[in-house]
Design a protein around this motif. Structure first.
Motif, PDB file in Angstrom:
ATOM      1  N   UNK A  16       0.843  -1.192   0.000  1.00 48.10           N
ATOM      2  CA  UNK A  16       0.000   0.000   0.000  1.00 48.10           C
ATOM      3  C   UNK A  16       0.879   1.242   0.000  1.00 48.10           C
ATOM      4  N   UNK A  17       0.597   2.152  -0.918  1.00 43.82           N
ATOM      5  CA  UNK A  17       1.148   3.507  -0.846  1.00 43.82           C
ATOM      6  C   UNK A  17       0.166   4.323  -0.021  1.00 43.82           C
ATOM      7  N   UNK A  18       0.608   4.829   1.119  1.00 43.00           N
ATOM      8  CA  UNK A  18      -0.242   5.602   2.022  1.00 43.00           C
ATOM      9  C   UNK A  18       0.219   7.058   1.975  1.00 43.00           C
ATOM     10  N   UNK A  19      -0.647   7.915   1.486  1.00 42.07           N
ATOM     11  CA  UNK A  19      -0.332   9.335   1.352  1.00 42.07           C
ATOM     12  C   UNK A  19      -1.027  10.131   2.444  1.00 42.07           C
ATOM     13  N   UNK A  20      -0.488  11.321   2.789  1.00 44.22           N
ATOM     14  CA  UNK A  20      -1.157  12.167   3.787  1.00 44.22           C
ATOM     15  C   UNK A  20      -2.556  12.540   3.338  1.00 44.22           C
ATOM     16  N   UNK A  21      -3.458  12.680   4.300  1.00 45.22           N
ATOM     17  CA  UNK A  21      -4.842  13.063   4.000  1.00 45.22           C
ATOM     18  C   UNK A  21      -4.859  14.351   3.194  1.00 45.22           C
ATOM     19  N   UNK A  22      -5.769  14.423   2.200  1.00 43.52           N
ATOM     20  CA  UNK A  22      -5.889  15.598   1.361  1.00 43.52           C
ATOM     21  C   UNK A  22      -5.027  15.562   0.122  1.00 43.52           C
ATOM     22  N   UNK A  45      -0.592  -3.776  -5.554  1.00 49.29           N
ATOM     23  CA  UNK A  45      -0.434  -2.451  -4.970  1.00 49.29           C
ATOM     24  C   UNK A  45      -1.797  -1.785  -4.853  1.00 49.29           C
ATOM     25  N   UNK A  46      -2.005  -1.066  -3.734  1.00 50.81           N
ATOM     26  CA  UNK A  46      -3.231  -0.310  -3.522  1.00 50.81           C
ATOM     27  C   UNK A  46      -2.849   1.073  -3.010  1.00 50.81           C
ATOM     28  N   UNK A  47      -3.626   2.089  -3.381  1.00 47.71           N
ATOM     29  CA  UNK A  47      -3.375   3.452  -2.922  1.00 47.71           C
ATOM     30  C   UNK A  47      -4.348   3.850  -1.824  1.00 47.71           C
ATOM     31  N   UNK A  48      -3.839   4.470  -0.754  1.00 49.38           N
ATOM     32  CA  UNK A  48      -4.653   4.883   0.390  1.00 49.38           C
ATOM     33  C   UNK A  48      -4.214   6.264   0.855  1.00 49.38           C
TER      34      UNK A  48
END
Length: 494
Positions: free
Chosen positions: A434-440, A455-458
């Motif tokens: 998972x690629x976890x990006x900051x909210x917004x 792979x999943x994006x979150x």
């Protein structure tokens, strides 16, 4: 591509589920004629519960098991201390669950069937020959010969796969005679937790099991008697101070406790996990959890190799990451067992008057229970954590994602999918990175695109972008990076 899994215990079933979930076919073989109805293993630690949750196999085990409030240590007619083992630790959401291994295996078999898998019973592995393209496995009985790409030995302490691979299994006995029994009995002690009696005539441990009067009794006894059950009843009566009459016995077994660790977990296309790779004292409830941890670590790596996304050198990181965990568990449980047994008067004096009083310190208690939880398992020093020796500094147990370093476990934080649906990290992983990006912000999947469908994006409340592995350990993050994303992907995939 087919992976052959030898052994339908918790480790083998967890590995098979991890592979099937990501579309890698498996054949599960087991030497037994059917599922086990009795078991040695009992405790599912917080990390073990997390592994099962990520596999979709936890189900209602927490409700069907017992959550012990504490473990009370008795010696010399006194209650020396009580470890608060029942509550979930600050770093995790799950408490310790006391549940029979047979119950756990049944839940994993349900998950295996949901994923389209099945078990071939009465199929002991008798031989295997590997070449550059796969493994030819000889199976006694009607199965005959089976060809696969990889053979996983999850077949216990006497592993046929380990012996066929020629992997050494050095070690030594710790306790020569050890009795375990599950009995129905009324006892004059609380069922709210476990009880440990330390005595010069031998160690005695009582675990409450689901049911009105079912207990697991563990005793280290030095003299063999014709009637082991009668000997056990006398020990329980003497320690609890009440009359004891066993109503019925579910099962009883006598064996030795040994400490052994495999030289390597891989020999070409043959790999081992669980008790096939490490055995140790059951005190601390670590064995089952270490085994399914092995399975999760190995499964996601095999998925990448099986799908052609990574070279098979990735499988060497399995030994590099998991063998140190097995060694630490073996050393820790051996040390705890020696303290508990204290075979002579000076050792018992040191235990009762020095070591155990020190353990009354609440901070030290928390450290002991946190260690047993396995939530602090980290691969910072492993080949997939680019921080190297610098990463050995600081804690490895985290309550938030803010301070997690590459190799550490990422807690089960709240996340959102690309569609805006709220979920939790572990539920979203489903065996993927998972690629976890900051909210917004929008997850940037470009650098990890080589992982394809794995792979999943979150998005989540995190300070910087991070790449999380399928086993919920941190692979890479922006503000801790010593290598670029593309260089890390080269390191990971080869």
């Amino acid at each position: 591509m087919v992976v052959i899994v030898a052994g339908a215990g918790p480790t083998g079933l967890a590995a098979a589920c991890g592979l099937l979930r990501r579309g890698v076919p498996v054949r599960v073989l087991d030497a037994a004629e059917g599922p086990a109805t009795t078991s040695r293993a009992l405790a599912v630690q917080p990390r073990g519960a997390e592994v099962l949750e990520r596999l979709g196999a936890l189900g209602d085990l927490a409700e069907r098991g017992i959550n012990p409030i504490g473990a009370t240590v008795h010696a010399g007619g006194r209650d020396l201390l009580t470890f608060p083992v029942g509550a979930a630790t600050a770093a995790g959401r799950h408490p310790v669950i006391l549940v029979s291994q047979a119950e756990l295996e049944a839940r994993l078999r349900i998950r295996l069937a949901e994923l389209g898998g099945k078990i071939e019973w009465g199929a002991p592995v008798a031989g295997a020959e590997q070449d550059s393209t796969g493994v030819l496995v000889r199976v006694d009985g009607p199965v005959g010969e089976v060809r696969g790409d990889w053979l996983l030995g999850c077949d216990g302490a006497h592993s046929a796969v380990r012996k066929i691979a020629g992997i050494g299994f050095p070690g030594r006995p710790i306790i020569e005679r050890f009795v375990l029994a599950d009995v129905h009995v009324e006892l004059p002690v609380s069922r709210a937790g476990t009880h440990v009696w330390m005595h010069e005539e031998g160690l005695l441990v009582l675990f409450p099991l689901p049911g009105a009067d079912l207990w697991r009794i563990i005793a280290a006894v030095g003299v063999e008697e014709a009637d082991t059950l009668a000997q056990l009843a006398r020990l329980v009566a003497a320690r609890t101070g009440g009359e004891v009459r066993f109503e019925s016995v579910e099962w009883i077994s006598t064996f030795r406790i040994q400490r052994r660790l495999a030289d390597t977990y891989r020999r070409g296309r043959l790999l081992i996990a669980g008790d096939a790779a490490h055995i140790h004292s059951p005190f601390g409830g670590q064995g089952l959890n270490t085994g399914i941890g092995d399975a999760e670590n190995l499964a996601w790596k095999l998925v990448l190799v099986a799908k052609g996304l990574a070279g098979d050198a990735l499988l060497d990181t399995y030994t590099a990451e998991r063998r140190p965990v097995g060694a630490d568990v073996a050393a820790g449980t051996t040390g705890a067992t020696r303290i508990l047994l204290a075979g002579n008067a000076p050792a018992r004096f040191l235990r009762d008057r020095v070591i155990l009083p020190i353990l009354r310190d609440r901070r030290l208690m928390r450290r002991v229970t946190a260690s047993a939880s396995q939530l602090g398992v980290s691969y910072r020093r492993g080949p997939l954590a680019p921080l190297g020796f610098l990463s050995s500094l600081g804690t490895t147990r985290h309550t938030s994602a803010e301070h997690v370093l590459p190799g550490d476990r990422v807690p089960d934080i709240e996340t959102r999918t690309s569609e805006g649906r709220q979920t939790r990290l572990y539920a979203a992983l489903q065996g993927r990175f998972a690629v976890v990006a900051p909210s917004g912000s929008v997850p940037d999947l470009a650098q990890a695109r080589r992982l394809g469908a794995e792979l999943v994006g979150l998005t989540a409340d995190v300070p910087d972008p991070m790449l999380v592995r399928p086993d919920a350990h941190l692979a890479w993050r922006a503000h801790r990076a010593r290598v670029s994303p593309s260089t890390y992907m080269d390191l990971l995939l080869g």
